[in-house]
Design a protein around this motif. Structure first.
Motif, PDB file in Angstrom:
ATOM      1  N   GLY A   1      -3.071   9.509  -5.078  1.00  8.48           N
ATOM      2  CA  GLY A   1      -4.107   9.902  -6.004  1.00  8.48           C
ATOM      3  C   GLY A   1      -4.316   8.636  -6.919  1.00  8.48           C
ATOM      4  N   LYS A   2      -3.469   7.647  -6.758  1.00  7.56           N
ATOM      5  CA  LYS A   2      -4.032   6.361  -7.596  1.00  7.56           C
ATOM      6  C   LYS A   2      -4.771   5.584  -6.572  1.00  7.56           C
ATOM      7  CE  LYS A   2      -1.686   6.394 -11.277  1.00  7.56           C
ATOM      8  NZ  LYS A   2      -1.855   5.772 -12.501  1.00  7.56           N
TER       9      LYS A   2
ATOM     10  N   MET B   1       0.783  -1.130   0.006  1.00  5.39           N
ATOM     11  CA  MET B   1      -0.151  -0.014   0.056  1.00  5.39           C
ATOM     12  C   MET B   1       0.852   1.234   0.051  1.00  5.39           C
ATOM     13  SD  MET B   1      -3.095  -1.207   2.367  1.00  5.39           S
ATOM     14  CE  MET B   1      -3.776   0.298   2.788  1.00  5.39           C
ATOM     15  N   SER B   2       2.020   1.140   0.565  1.00  4.54           N
ATOM     16  CA  SER B   2       2.850   2.316   0.722  1.00  4.54           C
ATOM     17  C   SER B   2       3.644   2.612  -0.720  1.00  4.54           C
ATOM     18  CB  SER B   2       3.913   2.027   1.726  1.00  4.54           C
ATOM     19  OG  SER B   2       4.946   1.311   1.215  1.00  4.54           O
ATOM     20  N   GLU B   3       3.593   1.645  -1.783  1.00  6.68           N
ATOM     21  CA  GLU B   3       4.033   1.793  -2.905  1.00  6.68           C
ATOM     22  C   GLU B   3       3.219   2.432  -3.895  1.00  6.68           C
ATOM     23  OE1 GLU B   3       5.328  -1.815  -4.344  1.00  6.68           O
ATOM     24  OE2 GLU B   3       6.993  -2.131  -2.854  1.00  6.68           O
ATOM     25  N   ILE B   4       1.918   2.543  -3.441  1.00  4.61           N
ATOM     26  CA  ILE B   4       0.944   3.183  -4.408  1.00  4.61           C
ATOM     27  C   ILE B   4       0.908   4.553  -4.312  1.00  4.61           C
ATOM     28  CG2 ILE B   4      -1.546   3.439  -4.826  1.00  4.61           C
ATOM     29  CD1 ILE B   4      -0.454   0.571  -5.058  1.00  4.61           C
TER      30      ILE B   4
END
Length: 73
Positions: free
Chosen positions: A39-40, A33-36
């Motif tokens: 705004g995505k 989730m931290s890689e998203i």
């Protein structure tokens, strides 16, 4: 962790499409989730499928994914 459990309940096998259920570590959900980018949008279904593919499981545990994602927010 991760743990892959063999499901024997026929209803669950039919519903989720396989016998091998992944219980992924909470840190996997958090790091994914931290890689998203901001705004995505990514859905829980996409997260579950990504982790199942990563660990060669048929599906991920729907209960633990709900718990871990709500804690990560």
């Amino acid at each position: 962790m991760p743990k892959i459990v063999t499901v024997v309940d026929e209803k669950s096998i039919e519903r989720y499409g396989g016998k091998h259920m992944l219980i992924a570590p909470p840190l996997d959900y958090n790091s994914l989730m931290s890689e998203i980018p901001e705004g995505k949008v990514i859905t829980i279904t996409q997260i579950r499928q990504y982790l199942a593919d990563k660990y060669d499981a048929d599906f991920t545990c729907p209960l633990t994914v709900g718990i871990f994602i709500s804690l990560a927010l």
